[in-house]
Write a protein that holds these residues in place. Structure first.
Motif, PDB file in Angstrom:
ATOM      1  N   ARG A 148       0.819  -1.192   0.000  1.00 27.72           N
ATOM      2  CA  ARG A 148       0.000   0.000   0.000  1.00 27.72           C
ATOM      3  C   ARG A 148       0.865   1.259   0.000  1.00 27.72           C
ATOM      4  O   ARG A 148       2.008   1.249   0.455  1.00 27.72           O
ATOM      5  N   ILE A 149       0.277   2.321  -0.506  1.00 26.57           N
ATOM      6  CA  ILE A 149       0.915   3.635  -0.420  1.00 26.57           C
ATOM      7  C   ILE A 149       0.695   4.150   0.989  1.00 26.57           C
ATOM      8  O   ILE A 149      -0.441   4.243   1.459  1.00 26.57           O
ATOM      9  N   ASN A 150       1.756   4.473   1.683  1.00 25.12           N
ATOM     10  CA  ASN A 150       1.648   5.014   3.039  1.00 25.12           C
ATOM     11  C   ASN A 150       1.371   6.508   2.976  1.00 25.12           C
ATOM     12  O   ASN A 150       2.134   7.260   2.369  1.00 25.12           O
ATOM     13  N   LEU A 151       0.283   6.922   3.597  1.00 27.29           N
ATOM     14  CA  LEU A 151      -0.188   8.303   3.503  1.00 27.29           C
ATOM     15  C   LEU A 151      -0.215   8.978   4.863  1.00 27.29           C
ATOM     16  O   LEU A 151      -0.636   8.382   5.864  1.00 27.29           O
ATOM     17  N   GLY A 152       0.238  10.231   4.890  1.00 25.81           N
ATOM     18  CA  GLY A 152       0.099  11.064   6.077  1.00 25.81           C
ATOM     19  C   GLY A 152      -0.896  12.176   5.785  1.00 25.81           C
ATOM     20  O   GLY A 152      -0.958  12.666   4.657  1.00 25.81           O
ATOM     21  N   VAL A 153      -1.692  12.567   6.772  1.00 19.28           N
ATOM     22  CA  VAL A 153      -2.690  13.622   6.572  1.00 19.28           C
ATOM     23  C   VAL A 153      -2.380  14.781   7.506  1.00 19.28           C
ATOM     24  O   VAL A 153      -2.170  14.593   8.707  1.00 19.28           O
ATOM     25  N   ILE A 154      -2.343  15.988   6.940  1.00 18.99           N
ATOM     26  CA  ILE A 154      -1.956  17.182   7.693  1.00 18.99           C
ATOM     27  C   ILE A 154      -3.074  18.206   7.609  1.00 18.99           C
ATOM     28  O   ILE A 154      -3.382  18.709   6.524  1.00 18.99           O
ATOM     29  N   GLY A 155      -3.665  18.521   8.749  1.00 15.58           N
ATOM     30  CA  GLY A 155      -4.786  19.443   8.795  1.00 15.58           C
ATOM     31  C   GLY A 155      -6.086  18.674   8.841  1.00 15.58           C
ATOM     32  O   GLY A 155      -6.599  18.229   7.823  1.00 15.58           O
ATOM     33  N   MET A 156      -6.644  18.506  10.053  1.00 20.72           N
ATOM     34  CA  MET A 156      -7.821  17.656  10.217  1.00 20.72           C
ATOM     35  C   MET A 156      -8.984  18.420  10.838  1.00 20.72           C
ATOM     36  O   MET A 156      -9.737  17.903  11.656  1.00 20.72           O
ATOM     37  N   GLY A 157      -9.144  19.680  10.394  1.00 26.23           N
ATOM     38  CA  GLY A 157     -10.224  20.481  10.928  1.00 26.23           C
ATOM     39  C   GLY A 157     -11.531  20.314  10.184  1.00 26.23           C
ATOM     40  O   GLY A 157     -12.570  20.027  10.783  1.00 26.23           O
ATOM     41  N   TRP A 158     -11.515  20.483   8.848  1.00 25.45           N
ATOM     42  CA  TRP A 158     -12.761  20.451   8.091  1.00 25.45           C
ATOM     43  C   TRP A 158     -12.586  19.703   6.768  1.00 25.45           C
ATOM     44  O   TRP A 158     -13.111  18.619   6.590  1.00 25.45           O
ATOM     45  N   GLN A 159     -11.832  20.274   5.824  1.00 23.95           N
ATOM     46  CA  GLN A 159     -11.610  19.585   4.555  1.00 23.95           C
ATOM     47  C   GLN A 159     -10.814  18.299   4.759  1.00 23.95           C
ATOM     48  O   GLN A 159     -11.042  17.302   4.072  1.00 23.95           O
ATOM     49  N   GLY A 160      -9.894  18.336   5.681  1.00 19.43           N
ATOM     50  CA  GLY A 160      -9.036  17.179   5.911  1.00 19.43           C
ATOM     51  C   GLY A 160      -9.776  15.898   6.221  1.00 19.43           C
ATOM     52  O   GLY A 160      -9.502  14.849   5.621  1.00 19.43           O
ATOM     53  N   PRO A 161     -10.720  15.914   7.169  1.00 20.88           N
ATOM     54  CA  PRO A 161     -11.452  14.676   7.478  1.00 20.88           C
ATOM     55  C   PRO A 161     -12.210  14.111   6.281  1.00 20.88           C
ATOM     56  O   PRO A 161     -12.245  12.891   6.085  1.00 20.88           O
ATOM     57  N   GLY A 162     -12.807  14.982   5.460  1.00 18.14           N
ATOM     58  CA  GLY A 162     -13.522  14.501   4.283  1.00 18.14           C
ATOM     59  C   GLY A 162     -12.599  13.825   3.289  1.00 18.14           C
ATOM     60  O   GLY A 162     -12.903  12.750   2.751  1.00 18.14           O
ATOM     61  N   ASN A 163     -11.448  14.446   3.035  1.00 19.82           N
ATOM     62  CA  ASN A 163     -10.465  13.837   2.142  1.00 19.82           C
ATOM     63  C   ASN A 163      -9.971  12.511   2.704  1.00 19.82           C
ATOM     64  O   ASN A 163      -9.799  11.524   1.976  1.00 19.82           O
ATOM     65  N   THR A 164      -9.736  12.503   4.017  1.00 18.79           N
ATOM     66  CA  THR A 164      -9.207  11.296   4.654  1.00 18.79           C
ATOM     67  C   THR A 164     -10.191  10.140   4.560  1.00 18.79           C
ATOM     68  O   THR A 164      -9.790   8.979   4.346  1.00 18.79           O
ATOM     69  N   GLU A 165     -11.474  10.418   4.696  1.00 15.89           N
ATOM     70  CA  GLU A 165     -12.478   9.354   4.557  1.00 15.89           C
ATOM     71  C   GLU A 165     -12.386   8.686   3.193  1.00 15.89           C
ATOM     72  O   GLU A 165     -12.519   7.467   3.071  1.00 15.89           O
ATOM     73  N   ALA A 166     -12.168   9.500   2.164  1.00 17.91           N
ATOM     74  CA  ALA A 166     -12.043   8.936   0.816  1.00 17.91           C
ATOM     75  C   ALA A 166     -10.814   8.047   0.716  1.00 17.91           C
ATOM     76  O   ALA A 166     -10.852   6.975   0.093  1.00 17.91           O
ATOM     77  N   PHE A 167      -9.716   8.461   1.312  1.00 11.64           N
ATOM     78  CA  PHE A 167      -8.499   7.640   1.268  1.00 11.64           C
ATOM     79  C   PHE A 167      -8.664   6.369   2.098  1.00 11.64           C
ATOM     80  O   PHE A 167      -8.142   5.317   1.744  1.00 11.64           O
ATOM     81  N   LEU A 168      -9.391   6.458   3.208  1.00 13.11           N
ATOM     82  CA  LEU A 168      -9.622   5.267   4.031  1.00 13.11           C
ATOM     83  C   LEU A 168     -10.415   4.212   3.276  1.00 13.11           C
ATOM     84  O   LEU A 168     -10.289   3.011   3.550  1.00 13.11           O
ATOM     85  N   ALA A 169     -11.215   4.657   2.317  1.00 13.44           N
ATOM     86  CA  ALA A 169     -12.034   3.718   1.544  1.00 13.44           C
ATOM     87  C   ALA A 169     -11.251   3.003   0.457  1.00 13.44           C
ATOM     88  O   ALA A 169     -11.767   2.062  -0.156  1.00 13.44           O
ATOM     89  N   SER A 170     -10.034   3.432   0.195  1.00  9.38           N
ATOM     90  CA  SER A 170      -9.242   2.834  -0.879  1.00  9.38           C
ATOM     91  C   SER A 170      -8.325   1.733  -0.352  1.00  9.38           C
ATOM     92  O   SER A 170      -7.592   1.939   0.622  1.00  9.38           O
ATOM     93  N   PRO A 171      -8.297   0.587  -1.014  1.00 17.78           N
ATOM     94  CA  PRO A 171      -7.376  -0.478  -0.616  1.00 17.78           C
ATOM     95  C   PRO A 171      -5.939  -0.209  -1.062  1.00 17.78           C
ATOM     96  O   PRO A 171      -5.027  -0.949  -0.692  1.00 17.78           O
ATOM     97  N   ASP A 172      -5.743   0.847  -1.847  1.00 17.98           N
ATOM     98  CA  ASP A 172      -4.413   1.137  -2.385  1.00 17.98           C
ATOM     99  C   ASP A 172      -3.534   1.965  -1.459  1.00 17.98           C
ATOM    100  O   ASP A 172      -2.376   2.224  -1.776  1.00 17.98           O
ATOM    101  N   CYS A 173      -4.088   2.430  -0.341  1.00 16.88           N
ATOM    102  CA  CYS A 173      -3.255   3.218   0.576  1.00 16.88           C
ATOM    103  C   CYS A 173      -3.626   2.908   2.007  1.00 16.88           C
ATOM    104  O   CYS A 173      -4.684   2.332   2.296  1.00 16.88           O
TER     105      CYS A 173
END
Length: 462
Positions: free
Chosen positions: A39-64
């Motif tokens: 898997r692609i190892n991903l770090g997320v920076i900024g988890m106030g508003w846009q960040g959580p939404g983007n992160t949910e999409a990445f959590l749904a992918s088996p590729d990262c």
């Protein structure tokens, strides 16, 4: 060997990003069924508003796999780490207060950055230097000079960049832009870009502040009217929440007293940290306008207009209403406006033989058949635009193939420049002439100074 392949090690030893496309597609073609250790190892920076939404999409992918999260608000960070670990059913995601510690991790391949505008340049350039591929929120940066700095860092380090201008991954926007690009409306003469007006009161923090002032006998009716030195302004000052590192949050921007009404989310409405509705939305609708015009690497040559600017020292000092006229070297004129009912939200291209309008809420055109999806059979189109149906997945796919995303760094840069130039025209009250190739303001030294800003120490622009 393929499953233990380390992209960071390859980048460091290969020496040149030029050979990447020849090597990595072969690796990618064997990675369709992604295993846990591939898997692609991903770090997320900024988890106030846009960040959580983007992160949910990445959590749904088996590729990262999201392996690290960073935020300077302890509550945001705790919630983010908890959600990520619950999604995976483990405790592998680690939390960080300082983005530099996260970026120093050698095992992280890519990062998602969703911090306030005034932090974009510092975080993105550091990530690029650390050889992390980047999914970055729009606008690209707080000023033109900061954008240019990010573009340099991304190019010099061979970074895959995906701008958070996700409308390019939505079918209606794709269809509208492709109709225009294939000449179905004839020669485009004019474009209307409708952005939001007003300063949105996220979480009712503005309403809460004004109610508190009214209870105290103060007469202020809008936060745009409340200026420093007045009793109303002083009464909105408070100590920052203990869970927020405000010194770090304000970062390279001018230090100002903490106010709840201009912190989380509402930082957009103060030019010290954000760019108002104009810059908050320019990376969405102007991006689509450029896509249809084939101007992803171009920009306007002249910009003029005005806005209802509050006092510079107001709590919310961004213009809630604005209108600008832009001229492009290709002979196209564009109106960018917010708070003007005659300019409909979204993008409308007007040509010699018809028109097309698109927004998140709909699609319309001069030809009724286009509304039903009957424009041109895909195999007969002369221009076939890049197709993406999942913005975050497109980013992950391009990390493997080393091919450009649907919104690469150049797209993010040029879609935001019109907004910055409009902002400068509004502040100066003058027509701005722009050298598209050299990316310089022509014949106006004072306006040119507004292409950049001073950083508060110890922070420095790259």
């Amino acid at each position: 060997m393929l499953h233990s392949f380390n992209r960071r090690r390859f980048l460091k030893t290969a020496g040149s990003a030029a050979i990447l496309p020849a090597v990595l597609p072969a690796f990618a073609s064997q990675s369709t069924g992604t295993s846990a250790n591939n898997r692609i190892n991903l770090g997320v920076i900024g988890m106030g508003w846009q960040g959580p939404g983007n992160t949910e999409a990445f959590l749904a992918s088996p590729d990262c796999q999201v392996v690290a999260a960073c935020d300077i608000d302890a509550n945001h960070l705790e919630a983010a780490v908890k959600k990520i670990n619950e999604a995976y059913g483990n405790e592998d995601c680690k939390g960080y207060h300082d983005f530099r510690e996260l970026l120093a991790r050698e095992d992280i391949d890519a990062v998602m950055i969703a911090v306030p505008d005034h932090w974009h340049e510092i975080v993105a350039t550091e990530a690029a230097r650390r050889k992390k591929d980047i999914y970055g929120e729009k606008p690209l940066a707080h000023t033109i000079a900061e954008q240019q700095s990010i573009v340099r860092a991304v190019r010099e380090n061979g970074i895959i960049w995906q701008m958070g201008s996700w409308q390019r991954s939505i079918p209606t926007f794709h269809k509208a832009a492709e109709i225009v690009r294939n000449g179905l409306i004839g020669t485009v003469t004019r474009v209307e870009v409708g952005l939001p007006g007003g300063n949105s009161d996220f979480d009712d923090v503005g309403k809460e502040a004004l109610a508190r002032l009214a209870a105290a006998g103060e007469k202020a009716t809008t936060l745009e009217q409340i200026v420093s030195g007045t009793p109303e302004w002083n009464s909105l000052i408070s100590d920052p929440p203990k869970d927020l590192d405000y010194e770090m949050w304000i970062g390279p921007s001018r230090m100002e007293p903490y106010m709840k009404v201009r912190s989380h989310k509402s930082w957009r409405w103060n030019y010290n940290t954000g760019g108002g509705e104009l810059l908050d939305w320019i990376g969405h609708h102007c991006d689509i306008a450029h896509w249809g015009l084939d101007l992803d690497n171009s920009g306007p040559s002249e910009v003029e207009g005005s806005g209802d600017l509050p006092p510079a020292n107001a709590v919310w000092n961004s213009a809630p209403r604005y209108r600008f006229e832009l001229k492009y070297p290709q002979g196209v004129t564009m109106t960018i406006a917010g708070g003007h009912p005659d300019i409909k939200s979204g993008v409308k291209w007007i040509g010699t033989e018809g028109w097309v309008w698109v927004d998140r809420g709909g699609f319309d055109a001069s030809n009724p058949a286009w509304k039903q999806g009957k424009h041109l059979a895909r195999e007969l189109r002369k221009v076939k635009l890049y197709t993406s149906s999942d913005h975050q997945q497109n980013f992950l796919d391009c990390i493997r193939t080393r091919q450009a995303t649907v919104t690469p760094i150049e797209v993010g840069h040029h879609s935001a420049i019109p907004g910055h130039l409009c902002h400068i025209a509004m502040l100066t009250g003058r027509r701005i002439r722009w050298d598209v190739r050299e990316e310089k303001i022509i014949g106006d030294p004072e306006a040119s100074k507004l292409m950049t800003r001073e950083y508060r120490g110890p922070w420095k622009m790259s």
